[in-house]
Design a protein around this motif. Structure first.
Motif, PDB file in Angstrom:
ATOM      1  N   LEU A 176      22.603 -25.520  12.373  1.00 19.72           N
ATOM      2  CA  LEU A 176      21.327 -25.902  12.963  1.00 19.72           C
ATOM      3  C   LEU A 176      21.378 -25.979  14.488  1.00 19.72           C
ATOM      4  O   LEU A 176      20.380 -25.719  15.164  1.00 19.72           O
ATOM      5  N   ILE A 179      20.332 -22.957  17.450  1.00 26.18           N
ATOM      6  CA  ILE A 179      19.048 -22.667  18.084  1.00 26.18           C
ATOM      7  C   ILE A 179      19.153 -22.765  19.611  1.00 26.18           C
ATOM      8  O   ILE A 179      18.509 -21.998  20.337  1.00 26.18           O
ATOM      9  N   TRP A 276      13.807 -27.517  16.824  1.00 22.06           N
ATOM     10  CA  TRP A 276      13.322 -27.002  15.537  1.00 22.06           C
ATOM     11  C   TRP A 276      11.920 -27.486  15.211  1.00 22.06           C
ATOM     12  O   TRP A 276      11.253 -26.926  14.335  1.00 22.06           O
ATOM     13  N   PHE A 284      13.119 -21.395  19.228  1.00 21.18           N
ATOM     14  CA  PHE A 284      12.713 -21.184  17.831  1.00 21.18           C
ATOM     15  C   PHE A 284      12.362 -19.722  17.599  1.00 21.18           C
ATOM     16  O   PHE A 284      12.832 -19.094  16.637  1.00 21.18           O
ATOM     17  N   TRP A 328      14.275 -29.862   9.970  1.00 19.92           N
ATOM     18  CA  TRP A 328      14.375 -28.403   9.894  1.00 19.92           C
ATOM     19  C   TRP A 328      13.349 -27.784   8.947  1.00 19.92           C
ATOM     20  O   TRP A 328      13.466 -26.612   8.586  1.00 19.92           O
ATOM     21  N   LEU A 331      11.843 -24.521  10.088  1.00 18.12           N
ATOM     22  CA  LEU A 331      12.727 -23.368   9.906  1.00 18.12           C
ATOM     23  C   LEU A 331      12.534 -22.773   8.519  1.00 18.12           C
ATOM     24  O   LEU A 331      12.345 -21.564   8.359  1.00 18.12           O
TER      25      LEU A 331
END
Length: 402
Positions: A176, A179, A276, A284, A328, A331
């Motif tokens: 994660l 990004i 995120w 993003f 998240w 995402l």
């Protein structure tokens, strides 16, 4: 009365100025406050980098090698200085050598990504790739992860070494935190406490949203070292370096309190949770474009599947997933919207942490900052189940837990 009030104000201002001065003299050392570098960030943000700079000035040993295209890479057929990490002739992790084509009767999986894909801090046999080979004897699972990589570098490395290996599945590892790496060109500007001073390529998006490569700026290790030592590296990477000058506030060189406030803003800007939650933001959008084009390319090259494997850092699991406050979800929603297959590894890791007999479940899943042998076993089992489900014709997208 007014005179007394004025005296109090002057006294308060003097005490504040004294506190500011003492903080500057005794608590901020070389721009670092309790191990946190403070803005303005220069070419060297932390004393951790001194050892790296010394090594860069001599012939490299071990696995790590400067790379003109990728920034850095593993040296094929090498062993790390501590003996833990072995790299084979193809540049994949582990002592096992693989032929250019899979053995008859076997299916080949390639895995690309960062240190969570490489499986830092555990032995080769404890990586999820090696454990998956044991669980599924008909699979060859090659580990092409590289510590510190962004999704951009993983994609470029796939282009270099992944094509022609006749993979049925290409796994795209996404931790994660990546990004922020995906819009970064000089690592200390993103990971300010890092001990590594390196530059990297990145992609920017054209008007149609397609990724366009911005090359790694240095041709040799010596050129990079010289640029770091004379501070010219920041000027060289300034174009398209997302993290340079963030946040845009006065540096506060004359005020410790202003520098502390600027530091708070800088680390808030660099929070993966914040990034995120902003689908319109450049980090993003770039990350999703990289995942989409990487996957399309792998499928065009002949892979049957190219799933995104979503890894959590220890803090993600303990602070957000276990407490039911995931950051998240945007995402997952965007991956589903684009029809990109993914495997949510957070859910099985949470389930295993909760199944442990005491409150130390998360600790058992991590070795230092990375997944432990147990954590990688959870990943291997989840990936094996995902692959079997795809073979049985189940949907390619694993729904995210809301």
């Amino acid at each position: 009365m007014a005179a007394r009030k004025s005296k109090r104000i002057v006294l308060a201002l003097c005490l504040a100025a004294l506190a500011d001065l003492l903080t500057s003299l005794f608590l901020i050392r070389d721009g670092v406050f309790f191990n946190r570098p403070l803005p303005p960030f220069g070419a060297r943000t932390h004393s951790n980098q001194l050892a790296t700079l010394e090594k860069m000035g001599s012939e490299p040993r071990g696995n790590w090698v400067f790379d003109r295209e990728l920034g850095w890479n593993w040296r094929p057929t090498s062993v790390s200085e501590d003996g833990r990490y072995v790299i084979n002739a193809l540049g994949a992790r582990g002592p096992r050598e693989y032929a250019p084509a899979p053995q008859p009767g076997t299916r080949r999986i390639l895995t690309f990504g960062d240190s969570f894909t490489f499986c830092d801090e555990v032995a080769s046999e404890d990586s999820f790739q090696a454990q998956l080979e044991v669980l599924e004897p008909g699979l060859e699972v090659l580990n092409f992860g590289v510590s510190g990589y962004g999704t951009d570098q993983a994609w470029l490395r796939y282009r270099r070494v992944g094509r022609g290996l006749e993979a049925e599945v290409v796994c795209i590892g996404l931790m994660l935190e990546n990004i922020g790496r995906n819009v970064n060109r000089y690592r200390p500007l993103w990971a300010t406490r890092t001990g590594v001073c390196v530059t990297k390529p990145r992609f920017v998006l054209d008007e149609g949203g397609a990724p366009v490569l911005v090359a790694q700026p240095y041709a040799t290790r010596d050129e990079l070292l010289a640029a770091i030592l004379d501070d010219s590296v920041l000027e060289r990477v300034a174009e398209h370096e997302y993290w340079l000058g963030r946040p845009t506030v006065p540096s506060g060189r004359l005020s410790a309190f202003v520098r502390l406030f600027a530091g708070y803003l800088a680390y808030r800007e660099r929070s993966p949770a914040r990034l995120w939650r902003e689908p319109a933001g450049e980090p993003f959008r770039v990350t999703l474009a990289l995942l989409e084009h990487f996957q399309r390319e792998a499928l065009a090259d002949g892979a049957r599947l190219a799933p995104v494997l979503v890894f959590p850092a220890k803090e993600d699991l303990a602070r957000y997933a276990l407490t039911g406050r995931p950051y998240w979800s945007e995402l997952y929603a965007e991956l589903e919207r684009r029809g990109l297959p993914f495997l949510d590894l957070i859910e099985p890791l949470v389930a295993r942490a909760r199944a442990e007999p005491d409150e130390h479940g998360v600790q058992r899943l991590y070795e230092g900052g990375h997944l432990s042998a147990l954590g990688n076993a959870v990943v291997a089992r989840a990936l094996g189940e995902w692959l079997r489900a795809r073979a049985a014709g189940a949907p390619a997208v694993v729904p995210a837990e809301r």
